[in-house]
Write an enzyme that holds these catalytic residues in place. Structure first.
Site, PDB file in Angstrom:
ATOM      1  N   HIS A 244      19.208  12.195  36.434  1.00 54.16           N
ATOM      2  CA  HIS A 244      18.308  13.133  37.133  1.00 54.16           C
ATOM      3  C   HIS A 244      17.669  14.121  36.161  1.00 54.16           C
ATOM      4  CE1 HIS A 244      17.563  15.336  41.152  1.00 54.16           C
ATOM      5  NE2 HIS A 244      16.722  15.804  40.241  1.00 54.16           N
TER       6      HIS A 244
ATOM      7  N   LEU B 281      10.699  14.872  33.317  1.00 51.22           N
ATOM      8  CA  LEU B 281      10.071  14.877  31.986  1.00 51.22           C
ATOM      9  C   LEU B 281       8.580  15.198  32.057  1.00 51.22           C
ATOM     10  CD1 LEU B 281      11.963  12.007  30.112  1.00 51.22           C
ATOM     11  CD2 LEU B 281      12.575  14.411  30.372  1.00 51.22           C
TER      12      LEU B 281
ATOM     13  N   ASN C 157       8.235  13.318  40.648  1.00 44.79           N
ATOM     14  CA  ASN C 157       7.287  14.357  41.098  1.00 44.79           C
ATOM     15  C   ASN C 157       6.290  14.660  39.972  1.00 44.79           C
ATOM     16  OD1 ASN C 157       9.473  15.518  39.723  1.00 44.79           O
ATOM     17  ND2 ASN C 157       9.486  17.386  40.936  1.00 44.79           N
TER      18      ASN C 157
ATOM     19  N   HIS D 255      22.052  16.089  43.294  1.00 43.82           N
ATOM     20  CA  HIS D 255      22.449  17.497  43.149  1.00 43.82           C
ATOM     21  C   HIS D 255      23.105  18.152  44.380  1.00 43.82           C
ATOM     22  CE1 HIS D 255      18.514  17.934  45.019  1.00 43.82           C
ATOM     23  NE2 HIS D 255      17.847  17.778  43.895  1.00 43.82           N
TER      24      HIS D 255
ATOM     25  N   ASP E 280      19.588  17.671  36.353  1.00 42.27           N
ATOM     26  CA  ASP E 280      18.365  18.137  37.031  1.00 42.27           C
ATOM     27  C   ASP E 280      17.520  18.981  36.062  1.00 42.27           C
ATOM     28  OD1 ASP E 280      16.431  18.490  38.947  1.00 42.27           O
ATOM     29  OD2 ASP E 280      17.639  19.746  40.282  1.00 42.27           O
TER      30      ASP E 280
ATOM     31  N   HIS F  41       9.815  24.289  33.068  1.00 43.24           N
ATOM     32  CA  HIS F  41       8.553  24.916  33.511  1.00 43.24           C
ATOM     33  C   HIS F  41       8.062  25.793  32.365  1.00 43.24           C
ATOM     34  CE1 HIS F  41       8.893  23.657  37.696  1.00 43.24           C
ATOM     35  NE2 HIS F  41      10.167  23.996  37.678  1.00 43.24           N
TER      36      HIS F  41
ATOM     37  N   PHE G  72      10.974  26.777  40.949  1.00 43.86           N
ATOM     38  CA  PHE G  72      12.349  26.283  41.038  1.00 43.86           C
ATOM     39  C   PHE G  72      12.641  25.380  39.845  1.00 43.86           C
ATOM     40  CE2 PHE G  72      11.845  26.801  45.764  1.00 43.86           C
ATOM     41  CZ  PHE G  72      12.988  27.563  45.988  1.00 43.86           C
ATOM     42  N   GLY G  73      13.765  25.604  39.174  1.00 45.32           N
ATOM     43  CA  GLY G  73      14.156  24.652  38.142  1.00 45.32           C
ATOM     44  C   GLY G  73      14.581  25.306  36.853  1.00 45.32           C
TER      45      GLY G  73
HETATM   46  O1  DOR Z   1      14.946  23.204  40.890  1.00 48.96           O
HETATM   47  C1  DOR Z   1      14.307  22.199  41.082  1.00 48.96           C
HETATM   48  N1  DOR Z   1      13.334  21.805  40.242  1.00 48.96           N
HETATM   49  N2  DOR Z   1      14.582  21.462  42.150  1.00 48.96           N
HETATM   50  C2  DOR Z   1      13.812  20.441  42.525  1.00 48.96           C
HETATM   51  O2  DOR Z   1      14.083  19.870  43.536  1.00 48.96           O
HETATM   52  C3  DOR Z   1      12.633  20.057  41.739  1.00 48.96           C
HETATM   53  C4  DOR Z   1      12.748  20.524  40.357  1.00 48.96           C
HETATM   54  C5  DOR Z   1      11.432  20.493  39.634  1.00 48.96           C
HETATM   55  O3  DOR Z   1      10.763  19.450  39.641  1.00 48.96           O
HETATM   56  O4  DOR Z   1      11.067  21.507  39.030  1.00 48.96           O
END
Ligand code: DOR
Length: 403
Positions: A45, A48, A79, A216, A288, A292, A306-307
């Protein structure tokens, strides 16, 4: 300089894992080093970001970061732009992987077109080229859509890997709906938004016979549902992330590097996840890794994307917090990070391995990451375990230089 490193005996892995020791050539060995060779880690998971979001990460930077973390196989979530929902769209990603990846990067195909949950993607057209199907980043809201996707995936001999999130239960939240959210005036994400959809999917997986994997997991209810489903013979596996095992809402800070989805939950959730790791309910650990830009992560808990990144810190964090503190053995950690994910997703190791100095202690500094993403809740943590060398199919893909 050549050193002797100990290896783990694992059947079905390259020949040297049948031996106790292996001679390896590393830079700057240390007198007090505790050198160990592991099979290349496998993360099912990661994000990239190519094609579509190369300002966050690329296949080149992400795969180099993975090699720095000891990984030689990663599965990349869909995504992207375009979303790999047809062979044509997937092929854009495959071309970049062929050109730039320094380790094995296996793409996921999307379950639905554009990950919009309305129409099925071309699962048949993508099946030969993908590790599994997922709409990660979004839950598949329609029961009928998910059920039909499971039947199709089963016919294709492929796993459905589900990001479980019932959007009717989110209430605009961005951290766990718990004590911290209440005390600091933040909007909370309910635990039910995750476990309700897992509950639905487990019924569908039982009915369809599909190989089903839950991404996750973060709540105590999710652990218990999956534990029961396994007892009931459902073909289910699941992963959790390092951060859910070693942190909870008590560790939250008013900083975007603590914002991810699912969120850090309550102490009882973390304890239930650890129990799930110990009794085998949780099959594997996946990071995960979700890079960003600095700007996207600079808007605090309410406004950041998120992330978090995680591929370069997973092993040191887990070795320090779970193995050194005697919660699980080193063998168990290796199983969670390479043996089990490879078995479940059918991903061979090949002649791929990594060498670590388990005695090396240092402070996590995101400026040293090879990933373009720097947002991690582990910045400043004191950890043990440094990757010195990663070899993928006989080729050196990471080498620590200097001290
Ligand atoms: O924290 C996250 N980031 N959760 C997700 O479900 C997607 C991911 C992202 O693609 O940034």
């Amino acid at each position: 300089m050549k050193i002797e490193a100990r290896t783990f005996r694992i059947s079905g892995y390259p020949d040297f894992f049948a031996k106790d020791h292996m001679t390896v050539d590393i830079d700057a060995p240390r007198a007090e080093g505790d050198y160990v060779v592991f099979p290349g880690f496998c993360d099912v998971h990661v994000h990239l970001r190519e094609p579509g979001f190369s300002y966050k990460e690329t296949i080149l930077t992400g795969s180099k970061a993975a090699a720095h973390g000891g990984y030689t196989t990663v599965c990349a979530m869909p995504n992207l732009k375009p979303v790999p929902d047809s062979f044509e769209h997937l092929n854009e990603e495959l071309d970049i992987i062929k050109r730039d990846a320094v380790i094995d990067v296996l793409p996921y195909g999307a379950i639905t077109i554009g990950e919009l949950g309305k129409e099925h993607a071309d699962l048949e057209g993508m099946a030969p080229y993908v590790c599994a199907f997922s709409d990660d980043g979004k839950g598949v809201q329609s029961d009928e859509m998910m059920k039909a996707a499971m039947y199709r995936a089963k016919a294709l001999g492929r796993i459905i890997a589900a990001h479980c999130e019932d959007e009717t239960l989110l209430h605009g939240g961005y951290i766990h709906e718990g004590i911290y959210a209440k005390e600091h005036g933040h909007a909370g994400i309910s635990s039910a938004s995750e476990w309700k959809q897992i509950e639905r999917d487990l019924i569908l997986a039982k009915e369809t016979g599909c190989a089903y994997h839950v991404c996750h997991i973060s709540t105590k209810e999710s652990v218990e549902l999956i534990r029961q489903a396994k007892r009931d013979g459902v073909n289910v596996s699941c992963e959790t992330g390092p951060h859910y095992l070693v942190m909870d809402e008590n560790d939250l800070q008013e900083d975007g590097r603590f914002r991810m989805n699912p969120p850090l939950r309550a102490k009882e959730d973390r304890e239930a996840l650890l129990a799930g790791i110990i009794d085998g309910t949780i099959d594997m650990i996946a990071t995960d890794h979700a890079p960003h830009s600095a700007e996207e992560k600079a808007k605090g808990l309410p406004g950041s994307a998120f992330g978090i990144v995680g591929i370069e810190t997973a092993f040191p964090v887990l070795y320090t917090k779970l193995v050194k503190e005697n919660i699980i053995t080193l063998e168990h950690l290796v199983s969670l990070m390479t043996v089990k994910p490879r078995e479940r997703f059918g991903l061979p190791c090949g002649d791929s391995w990594c060498v670590w100095d388990l005695n090396k202690e240092y402070v996590i500094d995101p400026a040293e990451f090879l990933s373009m993403g720097k947002a991690t809740p582990f910045a400043g943590w004191n950890v043990s375990g440094e990757c010195l060398l990663t070899v993928h199919n006989g080729r050196t893909v990471y080498r620590k230089t200097g001290k």
